[in-house]
Design an enzyme around this catalytic site. Sequence first.
Site, mmCIF file in Angstrom:
data_model
loop_
_atom_site.group_PDB
_atom_site.id
_atom_site.type_symbol
_atom_site.label_atom_id
_atom_site.label_comp_id
_atom_site.label_asym_id
_atom_site.label_seq_id
_atom_site.Cartn_x
_atom_site.Cartn_y
_atom_site.Cartn_z
ATOM 1 N NE ARG A 53 -0.644 1.606 3.597
ATOM 2 C CZ ARG A 53 0.570 2.312 4.002
ATOM 3 N NH1 ARG A 53 1.567 1.712 4.160
ATOM 4 N NH2 ARG A 53 0.656 3.720 3.800
ATOM 5 N N GLY A 54 0.240 2.451 0.083
ATOM 6 C CA GLY A 54 1.200 3.727 -0.293
ATOM 7 C C GLY A 54 1.243 3.742 -1.793
ATOM 8 C CB ALA A 55 0.562 6.810 -3.905
ATOM 9 N NE ARG A 90 -6.064 0.803 -2.287
ATOM 10 C CZ ARG A 90 -5.412 1.325 -1.420
ATOM 11 N NH1 ARG A 90 -4.216 1.263 -0.994
ATOM 12 N NH2 ARG A 90 -6.215 1.900 -0.646
ATOM 13 C CD GLN A 199 -3.817 3.183 6.215
ATOM 14 O OE1 GLN A 199 -4.702 3.548 7.359
ATOM 15 N NE2 GLN A 199 -4.273 3.074 5.282
ATOM 16 C CG ASP A 239 -3.208 8.117 -1.872
ATOM 17 O OD1 ASP A 239 -3.282 8.678 -0.851
ATOM 18 O OD2 ASP A 239 -2.453 7.148 -1.752
ATOM 19 C CG ASN A 249 -2.425 11.815 1.986
ATOM 20 O OD1 ASN A 249 -1.870 11.041 1.304
ATOM 21 N ND2 ASN A 249 -2.382 12.162 3.340
HETATM 22 O O1 MRU Z 1 -4.719 3.375 1.625
HETATM 23 P P1 MRU Z 1 -3.243 3.499 1.693
HETATM 24 O O2 MRU Z 1 -2.517 2.935 2.796
HETATM 25 O O3 MRU Z 1 -2.398 3.017 0.463
HETATM 26 O O4 MRU Z 1 -3.067 5.026 1.590
HETATM 27 C C1 MRU Z 1 -1.872 5.587 1.794
HETATM 28 C C2 MRU Z 1 -1.664 6.967 1.796
HETATM 29 O O5 MRU Z 1 -2.768 7.767 2.035
HETATM 30 C C3 MRU Z 1 -0.361 7.889 2.027
HETATM 31 O O6 MRU Z 1 -0.392 8.953 2.492
HETATM 32 C C4 MRU Z 1 -0.029 8.201 0.251
HETATM 33 O O7 MRU Z 1 -0.047 6.929 -0.451
HETATM 34 C C5 MRU Z 1 1.404 8.925 0.311
HETATM 35 S S1 MRU Z 1 2.448 7.621 0.395
HETATM 36 C C6 MRU Z 1 3.957 8.108 0.363
#
Ligand code: MRU
Length: 359
Positions: A53-55, A90, A199, A239, A249
Amino acid sequence: VLVGGVPHRTIKLHEDGWAVDVIDQRQLPHAFVRVRLASVEEVARAIRDMWVRGAPLIGAAAAYGMALAARRDPSDEGLARAYATLLETRPTAVNLRWALDAVRARLTPLPPAQRAAAAYAHAAAICDDDVAACRAIGEHALPLLERARRGERLRVLTHCNAGWLATVDWGTALAPVYLMHERGLPVHVWVEETRPRNQGALTAWELGEHGVPHTLIADNAGGLLLQRGEVDVVIVGTDRTTAAGDVLNKIGTYLKALAAHAAGVPFLVAAPGSSIDFTVEHGADVPIEERSPREVTHVAGRAADGRAETVALVPEGTPAYNPAFDVTPAALVTALVTERGVCAASREGLRALYPERAA
Ligand code: MRU
């Protein structure tokens, strides 16, 4: 960064030389488990169900998903199927589409026999570039953080996890924090738990592994801390940031931007180029992922005997709604920090840093 003193990337080629090796983030912070993904379907599931996870990490994983697909079926149809399978996992983080487009553009002109090798090489390059971009974001953000400091040590507030677990290494929002720590500059991070997927627990864990002082707080505590002057700067990831500088985000980011604005505290967004979408102008036009209501009605954790357990917070059948991201309007963002430098959250600011893409 280090886990138990050992350097790790969140994603790499498996030691068999062709599968993909990732951390199963569903098990963190209680268990650190690396898993092997051996097909595009497994990568798609890992993205959808948030093992990764995380963009930026989603983008890197998707690139390797294309490589696995090209290994099995490098035909145009095979790649088109893989692209569609991965893209639908996603909807909000634009890094997914960005990485898929980059790999597809690289492979399409090649004869099928050369595509798998090219895809693996490109996925590896995306990973290396992400590490370099995060490091550069850290360097560019550091002076802004230093400027915001009002006391002995810098007091940072962050939401969600935009640390190394959300990227290949370093993180975006946490990169300057790690740099400060590495350089002996005192820093403390208020970590919001980030309901419903928590998270913040990942953020607290990775900061802890690195010895960075931090305190976990309920999401609702952030406003009070800002109001009381206990936060020098807010920094989050993104994101998707639109051409006009609106920031998508994790859900809850917007409320903290409002509170930071009211308190006169800088609100910084760490945004690698891979998270900037020049094809969409305003945040309201970006699809917001809606996840299962079960993420709101139930909570997962570790029981006293060490077993992973999921418990219900409410009676069965309680209606729940679970939008996963929100929009922070550009006007609430003090600055965007990219790998190319710092800019205003505006069309002009982004165009000055990325003229070739804004055109
Ligand atoms: O749903 P997630 O855990 O994938 O969401 C992650 C976020 O919202 C982060 O803040 C975003 O991806 C930036 S990560 C460098």
